[in-house]
Enzyme design. Structure first.
Site, short mmCIF file in Angstrom:
data_model
loop_
_atom_site.label_atom_id
_atom_site.label_comp_id
_atom_site.label_asym_id
_atom_site.label_seq_id
_atom_site.Cartn_x
_atom_site.Cartn_y
_atom_site.Cartn_z
N SER A 15 0.66 -1.25 0.07
CA SER A 15 0.04 -0.17 -0.10
C SER A 15 0.78 1.18 0.01
O SER A 15 1.80 1.31 0.67
CB SER A 15 -0.84 0.02 1.13
OG SER A 15 -1.47 1.22 1.28
N THR A 62 -9.28 -1.61 2.73
CA THR A 62 -9.09 -1.77 1.48
C THR A 62 -9.40 -3.52 1.19
O THR A 62 -9.77 -4.01 2.32
CB THR A 62 -7.70 -1.42 1.05
OG1 THR A 62 -7.58 -1.71 -0.54
CG2 THR A 62 -6.77 -2.35 1.59
N LYS A 66 -13.86 -4.10 2.30
CA LYS A 66 -14.75 -2.83 2.15
C LYS A 66 -16.19 -2.88 2.58
O LYS A 66 -16.84 -2.02 3.01
CB LYS A 66 -14.56 -2.24 0.82
CG LYS A 66 -13.28 -1.60 0.54
CD LYS A 66 -13.06 -0.90 -0.71
CE LYS A 66 -11.72 -0.42 -1.16
NZ LYS A 66 -11.75 0.28 -2.44
N ASP A 102 -13.81 6.73 -2.52
CA ASP A 102 -13.23 6.20 -3.87
C ASP A 102 -14.05 6.97 -5.02
O ASP A 102 -13.38 7.38 -5.97
CB ASP A 102 -13.61 4.74 -3.99
CG ASP A 102 -12.69 3.95 -3.22
OD1 ASP A 102 -11.37 4.36 -3.00
OD2 ASP A 102 -13.10 2.73 -2.79
N GLY A 127 -17.16 -2.21 -16.97
CA GLY A 127 -16.82 -2.97 -15.56
C GLY A 127 -17.97 -2.72 -14.64
O GLY A 127 -18.62 -1.57 -14.74
N ALA A 128 -18.33 -3.64 -13.85
CA ALA A 128 -19.52 -3.54 -12.97
C ALA A 128 -19.34 -4.04 -11.67
O ALA A 128 -20.30 -4.72 -11.05
CB ALA A 128 -20.68 -3.92 -13.61
N GLY A 130 -17.13 -3.29 -7.82
CA GLY A 130 -17.21 -2.42 -6.71
C GLY A 130 -16.67 -1.02 -6.84
O GLY A 130 -17.34 -0.22 -6.68
N GLY A 242 -5.08 6.12 -13.09
CA GLY A 242 -5.79 5.88 -11.87
C GLY A 242 -4.81 6.63 -10.57
O GLY A 242 -5.40 6.67 -9.40
#
Ligand code: ATR
Length: 277
Positions: A15, A62, A66, A102, A127-128, A130, A242
């Site tokens: 992380s 994370t 979540k 997010d 995409g579908a 989270g 990102g």
């Protein structure tokens, strides 16, 4: 005494949040420390109790916790409830309250990097999972009216649309339908893991034609430029990775904990250095 913050997840060693937040504490003269905590799913409940008992002032959540963390909190904010995931917890006296930064982090990043205003634009989310759900609801909450979604499993896209508590006009498409209709969209948001290291030559959909000047935001940052971003550029579009979403979700969490807006350019530099960019 120093206030303690952290992030719980599994795995957690890589992380970049500790580096980013510890620097922000220092830069803002706050006596705080942020550290990673490796928490296994079967120990999540004990870990949350422990964080409370030890006086931790706030933490990030994370993968894979979540969703599972939600029933363990004292309160969950309405956007996080709609998204069905919490990535940030703040402490108010002895209560833990869950938020999701997010989607709003993505929105802030998109406003910053997209070369045109977002209003009245047609958006396609690829995409579908989270991440797509968080982004869809945050875009809809901000007033964006046209948001379609395409996914390998279109029912997951249908569910996101069906559960959306904000008004917008949306269709759930198959990947082939999205490929055929790609020219309709001003903004494309890529939320799948397709194209991520090590499979960097993959794309979730084929892209042959795009609308002139279309913008793609890919939430992947390893590699910095995915194949789909490069393809958009080759076809005359623009794109961004990102890092912005990562930085802004962190900045929003920092703001929830401290009330201070951190310097996001500084946070971005730290993350880029860490990624070797
Ligand atoms: P996250 O929470 O990070 O969004 P997720 O819930 O596992 O992760 O969702 C991953 C997304 O990537 C999903 O949309 C998934 O498609 P399915 O819903 O059909 O599983 C998509 N995805 C993963 N691998 C894919 C592949 N090889 N081709 C197309 N889509 C893929």
């Amino acid at each position: 005494m120093e206030s303690l913050y952290g992030v719980i997840g599994n795995p957690i060693a890589h992380s970049m949040s500790p580096l980013m937040h510890n620097d922000a504490f220092k830069a803002n003269g706050i006596a705080g420390h942020y550290r990673p905590f490796l928490v296994k799913s079967e120990e999540l409940e004990k870990a949350v109790e422990g964080l409370k008992a030890l006086g931790v002032q706030g933490f990030n959540v994370t993968i894979p916790h979540k969703r599972a963390v939600m029933p363990l909190l004292d309160e969950v904010d309405s956007l996080a409830e709609a998204i069905g995931a919490v990535n940030t917890v703040i402490r108010k006296e002895d209560r833990f309250i869950g938020y999701n930064t997010d989607g709003m982090g993505f929105l802030r990043s998109l406003r910053e990097s997209c070369p045109f205003p977002l209003d009245d634009k047609k958006v396609l989310i690829i995409g579908a999972g989270g991440a797509a759900r968080a982004i869809f609801y945050s875009l809809a909450a901000s007033g964006i009216q046209n948001i379609d979604i395409c996914n390998r499993t279109p029912e997951r896209g249908e569910n996101i649309i069906k559960d959306c508590p904000f008004t917008c006009t949306s269709a759930s498409l198959s990947l082939q339908q999205a490929e055929q209709g790609m020219e309709k969209y001003d903004i494309i948001v890529q939320t799948t893991s397709v194209g991520m290291y090590p499979d960097t030559n993959a794309m979730p959909v084929n892209v042959n034609r795009i609308k002139e000047g279309a913008f793609i935001s890919d939430i992947i940052y390893n590699p910095l430029d995915t194949k789909i971003i490069k393809t958009f550029r080759r076809l005359g579009g623009q794109g961004d990775n990102g890092i912005g979403m990562f930085v802004h979700q962190g900045a929003l969490a920092f703001e929830l904990w401290t009330g201070i807006k951190p310097d996001t350019d500084r946070m971005r530099t730290i993350v880029q250095q860490q990624l070797g960019g």
